[in-house]
Design an enzyme around this catalytic site. Structure first.
Site, PDB file in Angstrom:
ATOM      1  N   CYS A  40      24.315 -39.177  -6.827  1.00  0.00           N
ATOM      2  CA  CYS A  40      23.066 -38.482  -7.199  1.00  0.00           C
ATOM      3  C   CYS A  40      23.275 -37.429  -8.281  1.00  0.00           C
ATOM      4  CB  CYS A  40      22.446 -37.850  -5.961  1.00  0.00           C
ATOM      5  SG  CYS A  40      22.160 -39.059  -4.670  1.00  0.00           S
TER       6      CYS A  40
ATOM      7  N   HIS B 153      17.520 -32.409  -7.857  1.00  0.00           N
ATOM      8  CA  HIS B 153      17.610 -33.798  -7.393  1.00  0.00           C
ATOM      9  C   HIS B 153      16.652 -33.956  -6.212  1.00  0.00           C
ATOM     10  CE1 HIS B 153      18.909 -37.499  -5.754  1.00  0.00           C
ATOM     11  NE2 HIS B 153      19.600 -36.969  -4.766  1.00  0.00           N
TER      12      HIS B 153
ATOM     13  N   ASN C 268      14.407 -40.704  -2.690  1.00  0.00           N
ATOM     14  CA  ASN C 268      15.663 -40.376  -3.367  1.00  0.00           C
ATOM     15  C   ASN C 268      16.083 -41.562  -4.230  1.00  0.00           C
ATOM     16  OD1 ASN C 268      18.320 -39.862  -4.079  1.00  0.00           O
ATOM     17  ND2 ASN C 268      18.939 -39.134  -2.054  1.00  0.00           N
TER      18      ASN C 268
HETATM   19  N1  COA Z   1      12.857 -41.749  12.539  1.00  0.00           N
HETATM   20  C1  COA Z   1      12.828 -41.194  13.775  1.00  0.00           C
HETATM   21  N2  COA Z   1      13.900 -40.609  14.333  1.00  0.00           N
HETATM   22  C2  COA Z   1      15.040 -40.573  13.598  1.00  0.00           C
HETATM   23  C3  COA Z   1      15.134 -41.140  12.316  1.00  0.00           C
HETATM   24  C4  COA Z   1      13.977 -41.756  11.795  1.00  0.00           C
HETATM   25  N3  COA Z   1      13.957 -42.316  10.579  1.00  0.00           N
HETATM   26  N4  COA Z   1      16.382 -40.946  11.845  1.00  0.00           N
HETATM   27  C5  COA Z   1      17.059 -40.282  12.797  1.00  0.00           C
HETATM   28  N5  COA Z   1      16.257 -40.060  13.866  1.00  0.00           N
HETATM   29  C6  COA Z   1      16.571 -39.389  15.112  1.00  0.00           C
HETATM   30  C7  COA Z   1      18.046 -39.386  15.429  1.00  0.00           C
HETATM   31  O1  COA Z   1      18.420 -40.591  16.063  1.00  0.00           O
HETATM   32  C8  COA Z   1      18.151 -38.189  16.342  1.00  0.00           C
HETATM   33  O2  COA Z   1      17.708 -38.564  17.622  1.00  0.00           O
HETATM   34  P1  COA Z   1      18.393 -37.942  18.945  1.00  0.00           P
HETATM   35  O3  COA Z   1      18.126 -36.461  18.869  1.00  0.00           O
HETATM   36  O4  COA Z   1      17.658 -38.621  20.041  1.00  0.00           O
HETATM   37  O5  COA Z   1      19.846 -38.270  18.849  1.00  0.00           O
HETATM   38  C9  COA Z   1      17.135 -37.202  15.781  1.00  0.00           C
HETATM   39  O6  COA Z   1      16.229 -37.995  14.979  1.00  0.00           O
HETATM   40  C10 COA Z   1      17.739 -36.121  14.920  1.00  0.00           C
HETATM   41  O7  COA Z   1      18.672 -36.723  14.009  1.00  0.00           O
HETATM   42  P2  COA Z   1      19.327 -35.936  12.834  1.00  0.00           P
HETATM   43  O8  COA Z   1      20.182 -36.873  12.054  1.00  0.00           O
HETATM   44  O9  COA Z   1      19.950 -34.686  13.369  1.00  0.00           O
HETATM   45  O10 COA Z   1      17.991 -35.553  11.991  1.00  0.00           O
HETATM   46  P3  COA Z   1      17.858 -34.609  10.787  1.00  0.00           P
HETATM   47  O11 COA Z   1      16.889 -33.529  11.046  1.00  0.00           O
HETATM   48  O12 COA Z   1      19.198 -34.198  10.227  1.00  0.00           O
HETATM   49  O13 COA Z   1      17.152 -35.564   9.714  1.00  0.00           O
HETATM   50  C11 COA Z   1      17.800 -36.770   7.730  1.00  0.00           C
HETATM   51  C12 COA Z   1      17.822 -36.738   9.264  1.00  0.00           C
HETATM   52  C13 COA Z   1      18.569 -37.978   7.266  1.00  0.00           C
HETATM   53  C14 COA Z   1      16.357 -36.844   7.285  1.00  0.00           C
HETATM   54  C15 COA Z   1      18.432 -35.459   7.227  1.00  0.00           C
HETATM   55  O14 COA Z   1      19.665 -35.234   7.862  1.00  0.00           O
HETATM   56  C16 COA Z   1      18.669 -35.468   5.766  1.00  0.00           C
HETATM   57  O15 COA Z   1      17.748 -35.594   4.970  1.00  0.00           O
HETATM   58  N6  COA Z   1      19.939 -35.273   5.354  1.00  0.00           N
HETATM   59  C17 COA Z   1      20.290 -35.230   3.952  1.00  0.00           C
HETATM   60  C18 COA Z   1      20.361 -36.602   3.465  1.00  0.00           C
HETATM   61  C19 COA Z   1      20.428 -36.662   1.986  1.00  0.00           C
HETATM   62  O16 COA Z   1      19.691 -36.003   1.304  1.00  0.00           O
HETATM   63  N7  COA Z   1      21.327 -37.503   1.508  1.00  0.00           N
HETATM   64  C20 COA Z   1      21.460 -37.787   0.153  1.00  0.00           C
HETATM   65  C21 COA Z   1      22.211 -36.704  -0.541  1.00  0.00           C
HETATM   66  S1  COA Z   1      22.089 -36.994  -2.241  1.00  0.00           S
END
Ligand code: COA
Length: 331
Positions: free
Chosen positions: A114, A255, A285
């Site tokens: 990215c 980004h 993204n």
């Molecule tokens: N829909 C519903 N529930 C979801 C889900 C989805 N699409 N994806 C994950 N979950 C659930 C998980 O299974 C977890 O459930 P649990 O509590 O029962 O175990 C819960 O939601 C929390 O998961 P978590 O991974 O801690 O969520 P989060 O708040 O961190 O959000 C992202 C997940 C991916 C949206 C977030 O971590 C994120 O945006 N991270 C950065 C990613 C990014 O920008 N990457 C590219 C960098 S360039």
């Protein structure tokens, strides 16, 4: 000494739209969850026969047209992508050069996920300032749908396809010059965001690999925290090093990974709402394409005017990060 100037911008977005509601029919998720955790409402998806290079060509054609340059004047093409047309070769930059009819160019891809567009910007700036090149076409193009696992709700909700491009040219006018570009990397965090299989480091025999081997895998929560920490530090540093206050920034163009990451960094910089450029809701993204697509959005809506100062920042797999301070200097 020659300076490097940001001369023009272009972008391309494929037609097909994949909404949060569509994704909720494919994996266990909902529009409400995706909107609250990421700010994304929809993303665009390239057609099966539409390659990364095809999107890159469309974005580059616009950037070239708006630069006022003849294509013969372009002497280098750099494409930032993690979803190249071909696994090893030819590079997507050479494919794009051929499709544009560019002759006598240096052309190569860079892999900085990215942060790719900011890395490409730093390369263009260095080549121009050293006097080796005069007009560099940089492109961020991604068909992330080709490397996304649509059974993994942790990643498939985030990514989309598209391309953006800019022409960076030599100038002797310092007032038009790109002020600074930061780039950084820390391979210790490689496992946060990666495509673990399919390369020479893969545990599998190449012939035994399934088509899913090149899909992205991500530790989303850890990535989120490192992203906020690293980006905040980097943008504070680039502003301090150049003696620029955040209120002098007309357009903060991060980004577009996640609204909450953008908000956290924007708040740390005390950015006002009108300074922050947001396209994450409609494109998701798009990795290396996201920043030039966002710049093109404000250009086409008439929000970006000559001389206005842009602050870019990005963070991605590797891990890589970067930022840039750029006055928009169209011809
Ligand atoms: N829909 C519903 N529930 C979801 C889900 C989805 N699409 N994806 C994950 N979950 C659930 C998980 O299974 C977890 O459930 P649990 O509590 O029962 O175990 C819960 O939601 C929390 O998961 P978590 O991974 O801690 O969520 P989060 O708040 O961190 O959000 C992202 C997940 C991916 C949206 C977030 O971590 C994120 O945006 N991270 C950065 C990613 C990014 O920008 N990457 C590219 C960098 S360039």
């Amino acid at each position: 000494m020659a300076y490097a100037t940001f001369r023009s911008i272009g972008a391309y977005v494929p037609k097909k739209i994949l909404t949060n509601e569509d994704l909720a029919t494919m994996v266990d998720t909902s529009d409400d969850w995706i909107t609250k955790r990421t700010g994304i409402k929809e993303r665009h998806i390239a057609a099966k026969e539409e390659f990364t290079s095809d999107m890159g060509v469309k974005a580059a054609e616009l950037a070239l047209l708006r630069s006022g340059l003849a294509k013969e004047e372009i002497d280098m093409v750099v494409c930032a992508t993690i979803s190249p047309d071909y696994f090893c070769m030819p590079s997507t930059a050479t494919v794009i050069s051929a499709k544009l009819g560019l002759k006598n160019v240096t052309a190569f891809d860079i892999s900085a996920a990215c942060t790719g567009f900011i890395y490409a910007l730093s390369i263009a700036k260095a080549f121009i300032e050293s006097g080796m090149k005069k007009n560099v076409l940089i492109i961020g193009a991604e068909k992330l749908s080709a490397i996304t696992d649509y059974s993994d709700r942790g990643t498939c909700i985030l990514f989309g396809d598209g391309a953006g491009s800019a022409v960076i040219s030599a100038t002797d006018n310092k007032a038009e010059a790109i002020i600074d570009v930061h780039t950084g990397a820390d391979g210790e965090y490689a496992d946060l965001l990666m495509t673990p299989n399919g390369g020479s480091g893969s545990a599998h025999d190449a012939l035994e690999q399934e088509s899913s081997s090149c899909f992205m895998q991500m530790k989303g929560n850890e990535t989120f925290k490192v992203a906020v920490r690293t980006l905040t530090k980097d943008v504070v540093e680039i502003l301090e090093e150049n003696g620029i206050q955040s209120d002098a920034i007309k357009h903060f163009i991060p980004h577009q990974a996640n609204y909450r990451i953008i908000k956290a960094v924007g708040d740390a910089l005390k950015m006002k709402e009108e300074q922050v450029v947001l396209t994450v809701a409609k494109y998701g993204n798009t990795s290396g394409a996201s920043i030039p697509m966002a710049i093109n959005d404000i250009y086409e809506s008439g929000r970006l005017q000559k001389g206005e100062l842009m602050l870019l920042d990005a963070f991605g797999g590797g891990l890589t990060w970067g930022s840039a301070l750029i006055p928009f200097s169209p011809k």
